[in-house]
Design a protein around this motif. Structure first.
Motif, PDB file in Angstrom:
ATOM      1  N   VAL A 284       0.844  -1.206   0.000  1.00  0.00           N
ATOM      2  CA  VAL A 284       0.000   0.000   0.000  1.00  0.00           C
ATOM      3  C   VAL A 284       0.878   1.255   0.000  1.00  0.00           C
ATOM      4  O   VAL A 284       1.654   1.489   0.935  1.00  0.00           O
ATOM      5  N   TYR A 285       0.749   2.051  -1.072  1.00  0.00           N
ATOM      6  CA  TYR A 285       1.515   3.300  -1.200  1.00  0.00           C
ATOM      7  C   TYR A 285       0.710   4.519  -0.767  1.00  0.00           C
ATOM      8  O   TYR A 285       1.270   5.499  -0.316  1.00  0.00           O
ATOM      9  N   ASP A 286      -0.613   4.479  -0.981  1.00  0.00           N
ATOM     10  CA  ASP A 286      -1.415   5.636  -0.594  1.00  0.00           C
ATOM     11  C   ASP A 286      -2.892   5.256  -0.512  1.00  0.00           C
ATOM     12  O   ASP A 286      -3.348   4.375  -1.258  1.00  0.00           O
ATOM     13  N   CYS A 287      -3.608   5.934   0.387  1.00  0.00           N
ATOM     14  CA  CYS A 287      -5.052   5.720   0.569  1.00  0.00           C
ATOM     15  C   CYS A 287      -5.711   7.097   0.527  1.00  0.00           C
ATOM     16  O   CYS A 287      -5.510   7.830  -0.425  1.00  0.00           O
TER      17      CYS A 287
ATOM     18  N   ALA B 201     -11.544   7.356  -1.569  1.00  0.00           N
ATOM     19  CA  ALA B 201     -12.086   6.355  -2.469  1.00  0.00           C
ATOM     20  C   ALA B 201     -11.108   6.023  -3.604  1.00  0.00           C
ATOM     21  O   ALA B 201     -11.532   5.777  -4.741  1.00  0.00           O
ATOM     22  N   ALA B 202      -9.820   6.035  -3.294  1.00  0.00           N
ATOM     23  CA  ALA B 202      -8.816   5.585  -4.265  1.00  0.00           C
ATOM     24  C   ALA B 202      -7.617   5.054  -3.484  1.00  0.00           C
ATOM     25  O   ALA B 202      -7.361   5.498  -2.355  1.00  0.00           O
ATOM     26  N   VAL B 203      -6.934   4.115  -4.104  1.00  0.00           N
ATOM     27  CA  VAL B 203      -5.714   3.580  -3.470  1.00  0.00           C
ATOM     28  C   VAL B 203      -4.616   3.466  -4.516  1.00  0.00           C
ATOM     29  O   VAL B 203      -4.887   3.278  -5.699  1.00  0.00           O
TER      30      VAL B 203
ATOM     31  N   GLY C  57       8.290  -0.701 -13.703  1.00  0.00           N
ATOM     32  CA  GLY C  57       8.508   0.725 -13.451  1.00  0.00           C
ATOM     33  C   GLY C  57       8.162   1.014 -12.006  1.00  0.00           C
ATOM     34  O   GLY C  57       7.466   0.222 -11.361  1.00  0.00           O
ATOM     35  N   ALA C  58       8.663   2.139 -11.522  1.00  0.00           N
ATOM     36  CA  ALA C  58       8.491   2.477 -10.106  1.00  0.00           C
ATOM     37  C   ALA C  58       7.165   3.195  -9.868  1.00  0.00           C
ATOM     38  O   ALA C  58       6.626   3.841 -10.780  1.00  0.00           O
ATOM     39  N   PHE C  59       6.683   3.107  -8.647  1.00  0.00           N
ATOM     40  CA  PHE C  59       5.516   3.892  -8.206  1.00  0.00           C
ATOM     41  C   PHE C  59       5.821   5.378  -8.395  1.00  0.00           C
ATOM     42  O   PHE C  59       6.924   5.845  -8.095  1.00  0.00           O
ATOM     43  N   ASP C  60       4.843   6.119  -8.892  1.00  0.00           N
ATOM     44  CA  ASP C  60       4.966   7.563  -9.118  1.00  0.00           C
ATOM     45  C   ASP C  60       6.079   7.936 -10.103  1.00  0.00           C
ATOM     46  O   ASP C  60       6.673   9.018  -9.994  1.00  0.00           O
TER      47      ASP C  60
ATOM     48  N   GLU D 291      -5.872   3.981 -16.420  1.00  0.00           N
ATOM     49  CA  GLU D 291      -5.004   3.587 -17.534  1.00  0.00           C
ATOM     50  C   GLU D 291      -3.582   4.178 -17.437  1.00  0.00           C
ATOM     51  O   GLU D 291      -2.606   3.525 -17.790  1.00  0.00           O
ATOM     52  N   SER D 292      -3.478   5.414 -16.925  1.00  0.00           N
ATOM     53  CA  SER D 292      -2.175   6.093 -16.950  1.00  0.00           C
ATOM     54  C   SER D 292      -1.215   5.626 -15.857  1.00  0.00           C
ATOM     55  O   SER D 292       0.004   5.820 -15.977  1.00  0.00           O
ATOM     56  N   GLU D 293      -1.748   5.064 -14.787  1.00  0.00           N
ATOM     57  CA  GLU D 293      -0.881   4.675 -13.656  1.00  0.00           C
ATOM     58  C   GLU D 293      -1.232   3.250 -13.248  1.00  0.00           C
ATOM     59  O   GLU D 293      -2.322   3.003 -12.735  1.00  0.00           O
ATOM     60  N   TRP D 294      -0.325   2.316 -13.430  1.00  0.00           N
ATOM     61  CA  TRP D 294      -0.627   0.900 -13.140  1.00  0.00           C
ATOM     62  C   TRP D 294      -0.990   0.695 -11.668  1.00  0.00           C
ATOM     63  O   TRP D 294      -1.662  -0.280 -11.323  1.00  0.00           O
ATOM     64  N   TRP D 295      -0.603   1.597 -10.774  1.00  0.00           N
ATOM     65  CA  TRP D 295      -0.794   1.414  -9.330  1.00  0.00           C
ATOM     66  C   TRP D 295      -2.084   2.037  -8.787  1.00  0.00           C
ATOM     67  O   TRP D 295      -2.456   1.793  -7.657  1.00  0.00           O
ATOM     68  N   HIS D 296      -2.749   2.893  -9.578  1.00  0.00           N
ATOM     69  CA  HIS D 296      -3.879   3.685  -9.057  1.00  0.00           C
ATOM     70  C   HIS D 296      -5.220   3.012  -9.373  1.00  0.00           C
ATOM     71  O   HIS D 296      -5.505   2.674 -10.530  1.00  0.00           O
ATOM     72  N   PHE D 297      -6.061   2.885  -8.347  1.00  0.00           N
ATOM     73  CA  PHE D 297      -7.388   2.267  -8.503  1.00  0.00           C
ATOM     74  C   PHE D 297      -8.431   3.098  -7.763  1.00  0.00           C
ATOM     75  O   PHE D 297      -8.236   3.476  -6.604  1.00  0.00           O
ATOM     76  N   ASP D 298      -9.549   3.356  -8.460  1.00  0.00           N
ATOM     77  CA  ASP D 298     -10.642   4.142  -7.880  1.00  0.00           C
ATOM     78  C   ASP D 298     -11.761   3.236  -7.392  1.00  0.00           C
ATOM     79  O   ASP D 298     -12.042   2.209  -8.001  1.00  0.00           O
ATOM     80  N   PHE D 299     -12.414   3.689  -6.348  1.00  0.00           N
ATOM     81  CA  PHE D 299     -13.612   3.006  -5.862  1.00  0.00           C
ATOM     82  C   PHE D 299     -14.758   3.994  -6.037  1.00  0.00           C
ATOM     83  O   PHE D 299     -14.851   4.971  -5.300  1.00  0.00           O
TER      84      PHE D 299
END
Ligand SMILES: C[C@@H](N)C(=O)N[C@H](C)C(=O)O
Ligand SMILES: [Zn+2]
Length: 204
Positions: A86-89, A122-124, A140-143, A180-188
């Motif tokens: 977990v990088y961010d909530c 509502a995103a992680v 690739g690295a986070f951020d 699509e732009s960030e492999w690590w970002h997900f919205d709820f």
């Protein structure tokens, strides 16, 4: 902080805490340690694109439904022999302003006047590790704010492609929508929550 208005005339209601408030009303904490997640909250440390620690401490707060979905994602990952990283909530809107000032590109940091789903709890930002905490290769690295972070970036090795797909499948099964732009970002996005300026305390 009061009220802010976006350029698309959508009203952004900011809820701010008062001095002395310690709880984030309307949020639930995801207890990363007890769930055997890897706590890598990037903005509670200086090792991030701002080179500044902008969170008081590394805690993960989300809206209750989003927290439940992250816990479900963690269960799916663990059943497959992986751990959630977990990088961010939840991210206070004040930090969104700071980030946007530095990056200035809404592909990588959502415009604070519109608000990020992070500001709504509502995103992680997440990744996966093996059982021993070794990060999976995501190519690739986070951020990393470059095209390498696009989910469909073509110049990835087979393993990284498979790992991105694995992470995406887990998160989608748990109820998140990939970005699509960030492999690590997900919205709820099940509900429209208000953006918040609440900041958590570190000693309760
Ligand atoms: C800053 C980065 N980790 C991120 O979350 N970007 C998205 C686009 C956001 O700000 O919502
Ligand atoms: Zn994000």
């Amino acid at each position: 902080m009061g009220l802010l208005f976006s350029s698309q005339d959508r009203q952004l209601k900011i809820v701010n805490n008062q001095p002395g408030d310690s709880l984030l009303v309307g949020f639930k904490e995801v207890n990363m340690d007890s769930l055997n997640m890897l706590n890598r909250m990037a903005y509670a440390d200086t090792a991030n694109f701002m080179h500044q620690k902008v969170y008081p401490c590394a805690r993960c707060f989300l809206r209750p439904e989003a927290a439940q979905a992250l816990e479900k994602a963690n269960e799916i990952a663990q059943d497959k022999g992986y751990r959630m990283v977990v990088y961010d909530c939840y991210r206070p809107i004040t930090i969104q302003y700071k980030m946007f000032e530095i990056v200035g590109n809404p592909e990588w940091v959502a415009r604070p006047t519109k608000g990020s789903n992070h500001n709504r709890g509502a995103a992680v930002d997440v990744s996966l590790s093996d059982e021993n905490g070794n990060l999976l290769d995501m190519g690739g690295a986070f951020d990393d704010f470059s095209e390498v972070s696009h989910y469909s970036y073509s110049n990835l090795n087979k393993e990284a492609k498979a790992n991105r797909k694995l992470l995406r499948n887990i998160m989608v099964r748990a109820g998140f929508i990939p970005y699509e732009s960030e492999w690590w970002h997900f919205d709820f996005k099940q509900k429209r929550y208000p953006a918040s300026g609440l900041v958590w305390s570190c000693n309760d």
